[in-house]
Design a protein around this motif. Structure first.
Motif: not given
Lengths: 69, 69, 69, 69, 69, 69
Positions: D15-30
């Motif tokens: 998942g990726v949530t993008v704001g004006k300056v920052m973004a949150s990225v969800k990474i499944r490692i296992e």
């Protein structure tokens, strides 16, 4: 759970500003000291952080710098 | 010079432990709060940081986490 | 206490190297992933961190970078 | 290029949530571990980070804390 | 591999000081600018970092502060 | 005030993007090097950071990683 982070300051939330991804939380630790914490909007929601909450500001000691006149 | 770092806490140095590369500095900001700052041994030397010094503990707001019961 | 830090990975301590100020702790989170945590020597002592301990590696989300081929 | 950062975890973007300056990225490692990475919106664009991407979560070891029950 | 870290400065290693856990690396990026990087002793060994090496200093943009007179 | 932070790079602001909580500031330190600093929107306002400003990019040395081919 005990944490390795050396710095835990008790305070009260005096303001929360929430953006799309990040949020700014103002924590009064005692007069006249105010701490600003930038955390995710998701954390503000999950911990339900709001004005008046009693919280701890937690800071890893490697993140602290020193200024001297 | 004004700094973007939001958190500047006044305190007094209560202890310095110096290793080959890094150093630990204990800063009393007010009872009962003590801040631990891990900075370089080089900075301790250049700023001549020692017990009794009046200093500021400086923390970028993105480095502050929040804990809530 | 609930924490704003988004990343908490369960693991087991596989090695501890202690210097005068800092310490390196190797945490196996699952094969083949090993996490290295650099914390203070003081934290290793206070939490009595040693081989075989079940611990959490805690990481603020602003400290995570991404690499992509 | 080899990097000094000790922690590189393989994962897949969920998942990726993008704001004006920052973004949150969800990474499944296992399962069950998910990593949240807060990076710039600019980096998300330049690396074209999107759901399904195979990526590495990279963390400097000085940024890792330890929690112990 | 492309990285999300926005800041990569080319330089040459001018000095390395190695402690038991951490190491200090001095990187000349151009006159008169010198960068100090504190990395693990383990990284210095694994990357075989030594005087004269051409390297990149890599900094996540959330770690940069601004000072203004 | 002298600071423990080892890295201070002189530059000129070439762009500012302001979000609700965070802001991105582009600082030209010299050709071809550009630094991206992510600071709070509040800091941009209080320091009145704008294009053309002469500023310092300040980085704690524990935040610098090294890459080597």
């Amino acid at each position: 759970m005990k944490m390795s982070a050396r710095n835990m300051l008790n305070g009260k939330v005096e303001g929360v500003t929430v953006g799309k991804v990040m949020a700014s939380v103002k924590i009064r630790i005692e007069d006249p000291n105010m701490i600003t914490a930038i955390i995710t909007q998701e954390s503000v929601n999950e911990l339900d952080i709001k004005e008046g909450d009693v919280v701890k500001a937690i800071i890893k000691s490697t993140e602290v710098m020193i200024g001297k006149e």
